[in-house]
Write an enzyme that holds these catalytic residues in place. Structure first.
Site, PDB file in Angstrom:
ATOM      1  N   GLU A 185       0.850  -1.206   0.000  1.00 44.73           N
ATOM      2  CA  GLU A 185       0.000   0.000   0.000  1.00 44.73           C
ATOM      3  C   GLU A 185       0.879   1.248   0.000  1.00 44.73           C
ATOM      4  O   GLU A 185       0.610   2.219  -0.710  1.00 44.73           O
ATOM      5  CB  GLU A 185      -0.898  -0.002   1.248  1.00 44.73           C
ATOM      6  CG  GLU A 185      -1.771   1.232   1.420  1.00 44.73           C
ATOM      7  CD  GLU A 185      -2.989   1.278   0.523  1.00 44.73           C
ATOM      8  OE1 GLU A 185      -3.745   0.299   0.489  1.00 44.73           O
ATOM      9  OE2 GLU A 185      -3.190   2.321  -0.138  1.00 44.73           O
ATOM     10  N   HIS A 191       0.296  -9.450  -2.616  1.00 39.81           N
ATOM     11  CA  HIS A 191      -1.079  -8.996  -2.712  1.00 39.81           C
ATOM     12  C   HIS A 191      -1.496  -9.054  -4.172  1.00 39.81           C
ATOM     13  O   HIS A 191      -0.897  -8.379  -5.015  1.00 39.81           O
ATOM     14  CB  HIS A 191      -1.079  -7.532  -2.192  1.00 39.81           C
ATOM     15  CG  HIS A 191      -2.397  -6.900  -2.115  1.00 39.81           C
ATOM     16  ND1 HIS A 191      -2.848  -6.001  -3.061  1.00 39.81           N
ATOM     17  CD2 HIS A 191      -3.362  -6.995  -1.182  1.00 39.81           C
ATOM     18  CE1 HIS A 191      -4.049  -5.579  -2.703  1.00 39.81           C
ATOM     19  NE2 HIS A 191      -4.387  -6.164  -1.572  1.00 39.81           N
ATOM     20  N   ASP A 196      -2.263 -12.566  -0.253  1.00 44.20           N
ATOM     21  CA  ASP A 196      -3.469 -11.786   0.037  1.00 44.20           C
ATOM     22  C   ASP A 196      -4.214 -11.561  -1.270  1.00 44.20           C
ATOM     23  O   ASP A 196      -3.745 -10.848  -2.156  1.00 44.20           O
ATOM     24  CB  ASP A 196      -3.080 -10.437   0.666  1.00 44.20           C
ATOM     25  CG  ASP A 196      -2.592 -10.589   2.099  1.00 44.20           C
ATOM     26  OD1 ASP A 196      -2.830 -11.659   2.694  1.00 44.20           O
ATOM     27  OD2 ASP A 196      -1.985  -9.637   2.619  1.00 44.20           O
ATOM     28  N   ARG A 255      -5.360 -15.314   2.313  1.00 45.40           N
ATOM     29  CA  ARG A 255      -6.335 -14.346   2.802  1.00 45.40           C
ATOM     30  C   ARG A 255      -7.192 -13.897   1.639  1.00 45.40           C
ATOM     31  O   ARG A 255      -6.681 -13.665   0.537  1.00 45.40           O
ATOM     32  CB  ARG A 255      -5.626 -13.125   3.396  1.00 45.40           C
ATOM     33  CG  ARG A 255      -6.638 -12.196   4.039  1.00 45.40           C
ATOM     34  CD  ARG A 255      -6.444 -10.729   3.712  1.00 45.40           C
ATOM     35  NE  ARG A 255      -6.445 -10.403   2.309  1.00 45.40           N
ATOM     36  CZ  ARG A 255      -6.192  -9.176   1.857  1.00 45.40           C
ATOM     37  NH1 ARG A 255      -5.892  -8.221   2.690  1.00 45.40           N
ATOM     38  NH2 ARG A 255      -6.219  -8.909   0.551  1.00 45.40           N
ATOM     39  N   HIS A 315      -8.652   2.916   5.048  1.00 44.17           N
ATOM     40  CA  HIS A 315      -8.093   4.181   4.534  1.00 44.17           C
ATOM     41  C   HIS A 315      -8.526   5.339   5.422  1.00 44.17           C
ATOM     42  O   HIS A 315      -9.469   5.233   6.209  1.00 44.17           O
ATOM     43  CB  HIS A 315      -8.506   4.368   3.069  1.00 44.17           C
ATOM     44  CG  HIS A 315      -7.599   3.587   2.161  1.00 44.17           C
ATOM     45  ND1 HIS A 315      -6.560   4.160   1.485  1.00 44.17           N
ATOM     46  CD2 HIS A 315      -7.540   2.254   1.899  1.00 44.17           C
ATOM     47  CE1 HIS A 315      -5.905   3.222   0.811  1.00 44.17           C
ATOM     48  NE2 HIS A 315      -6.486   2.056   1.043  1.00 44.17           N
ATOM     49  N   HIS A 368       0.397  22.977  32.974  1.00 42.98           N
ATOM     50  CA  HIS A 368       0.748  21.629  32.509  1.00 42.98           C
ATOM     51  C   HIS A 368       2.166  21.274  32.940  1.00 42.98           C
ATOM     52  O   HIS A 368       2.434  20.183  33.428  1.00 42.98           O
ATOM     53  CB  HIS A 368       0.667  21.547  30.977  1.00 42.98           C
ATOM     54  CG  HIS A 368      -0.722  21.532  30.458  1.00 42.98           C
ATOM     55  ND1 HIS A 368      -1.192  20.532  29.646  1.00 42.98           N
ATOM     56  CD2 HIS A 368      -1.758  22.385  30.634  1.00 42.98           C
ATOM     57  CE1 HIS A 368      -2.447  20.775  29.338  1.00 42.98           C
ATOM     58  NE2 HIS A 368      -2.817  21.899  29.926  1.00 42.98           N
TER      59      HIS A 368
HETATM   60  C1  HCA Z   1      -5.695  -1.817  -3.530  1.00 40.76           C
HETATM   61  C2  HCA Z   1      -6.913  -1.838  -2.693  1.00 40.76           C
HETATM   62  C3  HCA Z   1      -6.747  -2.091  -1.228  1.00 40.76           C
HETATM   63  C4  HCA Z   1      -6.765  -3.573  -0.899  1.00 40.76           C
HETATM   64  C5  HCA Z   1      -6.935  -3.889   0.543  1.00 40.76           C
HETATM   65  C6  HCA Z   1      -6.926  -5.345   0.893  1.00 40.76           C
HETATM   66  C7  HCA Z   1      -7.968  -1.402  -0.588  1.00 40.76           C
HETATM   67  O1  HCA Z   1      -5.046  -0.770  -3.582  1.00 40.76           O
HETATM   68  O2  HCA Z   1      -5.390  -2.802  -4.166  1.00 40.76           O
HETATM   69  O3  HCA Z   1      -6.347  -6.147   0.188  1.00 40.76           O
HETATM   70  O4  HCA Z   1      -7.515  -5.694   1.933  1.00 40.76           O
HETATM   71  O5  HCA Z   1      -7.796  -0.389   0.073  1.00 40.76           O
HETATM   72  O6  HCA Z   1      -9.056  -1.889  -0.834  1.00 40.76           O
HETATM   73  O7  HCA Z   1      -5.566  -1.503  -0.740  1.00 40.76           O
HETATM   74 CU    CU Z   2      -5.821   0.149   0.483  1.00 42.74          CU
END
Ligand code: HCA
Ligand code: CU
Length: 376
Positions: free
Chosen positions: A15, A74, A94, A134, A197, A291
């Site tokens: 991310e 991922h 993932d 996952r 997020h 304080h």
């Molecule tokens: C992305 C989306 C993701 C995936 C999150 C996850 C999101 O950028 O690929 O795999 O749980 O925010 O949905 O980051």
């Molecule tokens: Cu994300």
């Protein structure tokens, strides 16, 4: 109780790479992975091998470093992605696919039934390869609950290790997240991951609510870097958990946060925000005289986080008009100056007087203290 027993999946190298300024060379990825590993996160998530040739190589390199942390990559819910992911040597994969009507229509164009078919192809393959699996539904918060539960129940039946809830657009609130995780927890008996997020400032609170409701894994990134304004920051999650009970985070090497935040900030060309959790420059600075007095007597009066536990120190700001004589006396002591109470009060009055018209420096305060000592 997941607050006592949870894992952090740090996604700075996945991310975080989606943050606008981020470009990590192979060496930098190895360095970040090393810092995260020393800190003690349980998992490190890496960019998909499908992203680029170098991403694929880097994924293998980090997966084969022999870290204590498990490595994950991922990928989209697709057989080709799954095969390439396994070939990198990661410990887990993932898998993600959008389930909201927005993403189904404008992103991958698949129906829920098609998503289920793909899951039935991809998950058994991944399991047969002996990796942790996952399955997450992108944009969970804007997906229909019936669709979500259909997907989660199917993938749980296929034997995934975890399911993921993703607040992809940062729209969720703590109560919503709590209810969703709770409902899911009651329906399926696999671990639950939360990825949130921060578009509306709830990423830490939402992650915490997820844990309270029974989630077992939380996604973070260093400083929260990610798409747009990012996700739950590692330091912020740690601060939140520590504030409830320091024991929840004693398993991590807390003093490693400073280096992590500073290094990643430098690598992506940003400053650590002044108000950052734990590592922001004013995070342990006390100013007002009232304080300062109380903190000097007992820091817990105005601190829920003990800076020493993070390898940091508190600072009492003295050179300003809100100051008090206890803080000034403390500064004199730091300088090794022995002054009477009335002398300290006298200097305090001078500080207030001078700083009423302009900001003062600590040097100027020190000079006043030295002059008072000499005059005595
Ligand atoms: C992305 C989306 C993701 C995936 C999150 C996850 C999101 O950028 O690929 O795999 O749980 O925010 O949905 O980051
Ligand atoms: Cu994300």
């Amino acid at each position: 109780m997941s607050l006592c027993q949870f894992s952090i999946i740090d996604s700075t190298l996945r991310e975080g790479e989606q943050f606008v300024n981020a470009f990590f060379s192979t060496e930098e990825k190895i360095e970040i992975a090393g810092l995260l590993d020393s800190f003690g996160v349980e998992y490190i998530e890496l960019t998909s091998p499908m992203a680029s040739t170098q991403s694929e190589r880097d994924c293998s390199i980090v997966a084969n470093l022999g870290l204590k942390a498990k490595t994950l990559t991922h990928v989209r819910c697709h057989p080709d992605d799954a095969r390439r992911a396994v070939a990198t040597g990661v410990d887990g994969v993932d898998v993600v696919i959008g389930t909201s009507s927005q993403l189904r229509k404008f992103s991958h164009g698949k129906s829920i039934n098609q998503i289920l078919d793909l899951a039935e192809e991809v998950i058994p393959y991944l399991k047969s390869q002996g990796v942790e699996v996952r399955f997450s539904t992108e944009d969970t918060l804007r997906s229909e609950p019936e669709d979500l539960f259909r997907v989660y129940e199917l993938v749980a039946g296929l034997g995934v290790n975890r399911v993921g809830i993703a607040d992809t657009v940062g729209v969720g609130t703590p109560v919503q997240i709590y209810r969703l995780v709770k409902a899911l927890h009651e329906r399926i008996s696999v671990d639950i991951e939360f990825h949130g997020h921060n578009d509306s400032g709830c990423a830490i609170a939402n992650a915490y609510a997820a844990l309270e409701a029974g989630a077992t894994h939380i996604d973070t990134s260093v400083l929260g870097i990610g798409e747009r304004n990012g996700i739950t920051p590692l330091g912020g999650l740690i601060a939140r958990l520590y504030a409830t009970n320091p024991e929840y985070v004693l398993k991590y090497h807390l003093s490693g946060l400073f280096d992590l935040d500073n290094r990643v900030a430098a690598l992506v060309g940003v400053d650590i925000p002044f108000n950052n959790y734990i590592t922001g420059f004013s995070a342990f600075t006390h100013k007002a005289g009232i304080h300062a007095k109380a903190v000097l007597n007992d820091p817990s009066t105005y601190e829920i986080l003990n800076p020493e536990d993070f390898g940091l120190t508190r600072y009492v700001h003295v050179a300003h008009r809100l100051t008090g004589w206890h803080a000034v006396r403390n500064r004199a002591e730091q300088l090794g100056l022995v002054l009477s109470e009335s002398q300290v009060k006298d200097v305090t009055a001078q500080i207030k007087n001078m700083s009423d018209s302009r900001p003062l420096t600590l040097d100027e305060v020190d000079r006043l203290l030295y002059e008072m000592r000499r005059a005595a």
